[in-house]
Motif scaffolding. Sequence first.
Motif, mmCIF file in Angstrom:
data_model
loop_
_atom_site.group_PDB
_atom_site.id
_atom_site.type_symbol
_atom_site.label_atom_id
_atom_site.label_comp_id
_atom_site.label_asym_id
_atom_site.label_seq_id
_atom_site.Cartn_x
_atom_site.Cartn_y
_atom_site.Cartn_z
ATOM 1 N N ALA A 239 0.831 -1.200 0.000
ATOM 2 C CA ALA A 239 0.000 0.000 0.000
ATOM 3 C C ALA A 239 0.869 1.254 0.000
ATOM 4 O O ALA A 239 0.596 2.223 -0.726
ATOM 5 N N MET A 240 1.913 1.251 0.796
ATOM 6 C CA MET A 240 2.828 2.390 0.855
ATOM 7 C C MET A 240 3.527 2.590 -0.488
ATOM 8 O O MET A 240 3.650 3.714 -0.986
ATOM 9 N N ILE A 241 3.976 1.492 -1.098
ATOM 10 C CA ILE A 241 4.667 1.567 -2.380
ATOM 11 C C ILE A 241 3.757 2.157 -3.448
ATOM 12 O O ILE A 241 4.153 3.083 -4.185
ATOM 13 N N ARG A 242 2.544 1.656 -3.547
ATOM 14 C CA ARG A 242 1.596 2.161 -4.561
ATOM 15 C C ARG A 242 1.304 3.638 -4.343
ATOM 16 O O ARG A 242 1.267 4.438 -5.287
ATOM 17 N N TYR A 247 2.491 9.313 -5.965
ATOM 18 C CA TYR A 247 2.806 10.630 -5.404
ATOM 19 C C TYR A 247 4.024 11.243 -6.095
ATOM 20 O O TYR A 247 3.993 12.402 -6.536
ATOM 21 N N PHE A 248 5.104 10.488 -6.198
ATOM 22 C CA PHE A 248 6.324 11.039 -6.790
ATOM 23 C C PHE A 248 6.214 11.212 -8.300
ATOM 24 O O PHE A 248 6.795 12.158 -8.858
ATOM 25 N N GLN A 249 5.461 10.359 -8.946
ATOM 26 C CA GLN A 249 5.244 10.550 -10.380
ATOM 27 C C GLN A 249 4.477 11.849 -10.647
ATOM 28 O O GLN A 249 4.785 12.572 -11.602
ATOM 29 N N GLU A 250 3.525 12.153 -9.780
ATOM 30 C CA GLU A 250 2.776 13.399 -9.926
ATOM 31 C C GLU A 250 3.657 14.619 -9.692
ATOM 32 O O GLU A 250 3.389 15.699 -10.238
ATOM 33 N N PRO A 261 18.792 4.607 -14.960
ATOM 34 C CA PRO A 261 18.703 5.333 -13.687
ATOM 35 C C PRO A 261 17.645 6.429 -13.725
ATOM 36 O O PRO A 261 17.389 7.027 -14.773
ATOM 37 N N GLY A 262 17.027 6.671 -12.577
ATOM 38 C CA GLY A 262 15.995 7.697 -12.476
ATOM 39 C C GLY A 262 16.116 8.485 -11.191
ATOM 40 O O GLY A 262 17.172 8.508 -10.550
ATOM 41 N N GLN A 263 14.997 9.104 -10.793
ATOM 42 C CA GLN A 263 14.997 9.964 -9.617
ATOM 43 C C GLN A 263 14.408 9.300 -8.373
ATOM 44 O O GLN A 263 14.571 9.805 -7.269
ATOM 45 N N PHE A 264 13.700 8.180 -8.566
ATOM 46 C CA PHE A 264 13.258 7.386 -7.412
ATOM 47 C C PHE A 264 13.227 5.917 -7.807
ATOM 48 O O PHE A 264 13.090 5.577 -8.986
ATOM 49 N N VAL A 265 13.409 5.052 -6.800
ATOM 50 C CA VAL A 265 13.403 3.619 -7.052
ATOM 51 C C VAL A 265 12.556 2.921 -5.990
ATOM 52 O O VAL A 265 12.410 3.398 -4.866
ATOM 53 N N ILE A 266 12.022 1.757 -6.377
ATOM 54 C CA ILE A 266 11.121 0.967 -5.531
ATOM 55 C C ILE A 266 11.644 -0.459 -5.459
ATOM 56 O O ILE A 266 12.137 -0.984 -6.454
ATOM 57 N N GLU A 267 11.515 -1.087 -4.275
ATOM 58 C CA GLU A 267 11.773 -2.508 -4.195
ATOM 59 C C GLU A 267 10.439 -3.238 -4.174
ATOM 60 O O GLU A 267 9.604 -2.953 -3.331
#
Length: 272
Positions: A239-242, A247-250, A261-267
């Motif tokens: 839930a936090m990841i989604r 949020y960051f994409q917006e 490489p990008g500006q944020f990453v998710i596991e």
Amino acid sequence: MTSNTSTKEPLVETKALTVQEVLSVKHWNEHLFSFTITRPDSFRFRSGEFVMIGLPGENGKPILRAYSVASPSYAEELEFLSIKVQDGPLTSKLQKIEPGDQVYLGRKPTGTLVTDALLPGKRLFLLSTGTGLAPFLSIIRDPDIYDMFDKIVLVHSVRRVSDLAFRETLESRLEDDPLVEEEAKEQFAYVPTVTREEFHTTGRIHKLIDDGTIFQDAMFNRKYFDPETDRIMLCGSMAMIRDFEEYFQELGFIEGSNATPGQFVIERAFVD
């Protein structure tokens, strides 16, 4: 006291799995524990990666789950942080391990919570819930991270105060760490928050963003995220990841990967 698994047949290595010995176990509370195991000489990983950990199932076949390595990449032992699920296929057994027992360790660590997947920046925010703290314990003890970023802010959101694993180490800003103590004293900030008990910081991570709490010790006196200078790593509940992915994409952040490489990453690997 007899070990839970020592009376069983010794585990056998495979092409994908080595067999390692449990060195220590720490139970933080009835829902959370950490453990260390031996590290094979051939095992190499980047800080922030995960690997498969397992035990034999009822049919003798290994039950495996992905676990982030909590120890830094140079450590002689491997440390992991786990929840306890009473009916979980793996964690129901894993929570009973004791020093001297054997566990399976995958041969090939992997993952996206690595600096290779991020573009250069000024501030690094590590946002975690629960056992999502684990990969960040590795990252903050990596000397290279303090050369790459001017400020590293670790946010850990949990339900209860006792869920704040490694709290004393983090509150001390890694005091007595032989490799990063001096850098962490100046560049590292720890922001714990508790959602269901009294604590000096309460509420979910979004609340801490809205009221500016996570920016208080994060340089520039700028209480917002900037895609130009800020980099984000996310690890925790689905839930936090989604929620934060959207949020960051917006905000204009682009998700990174090992290839791009990008500006944020998710596991996206989880433990039952």
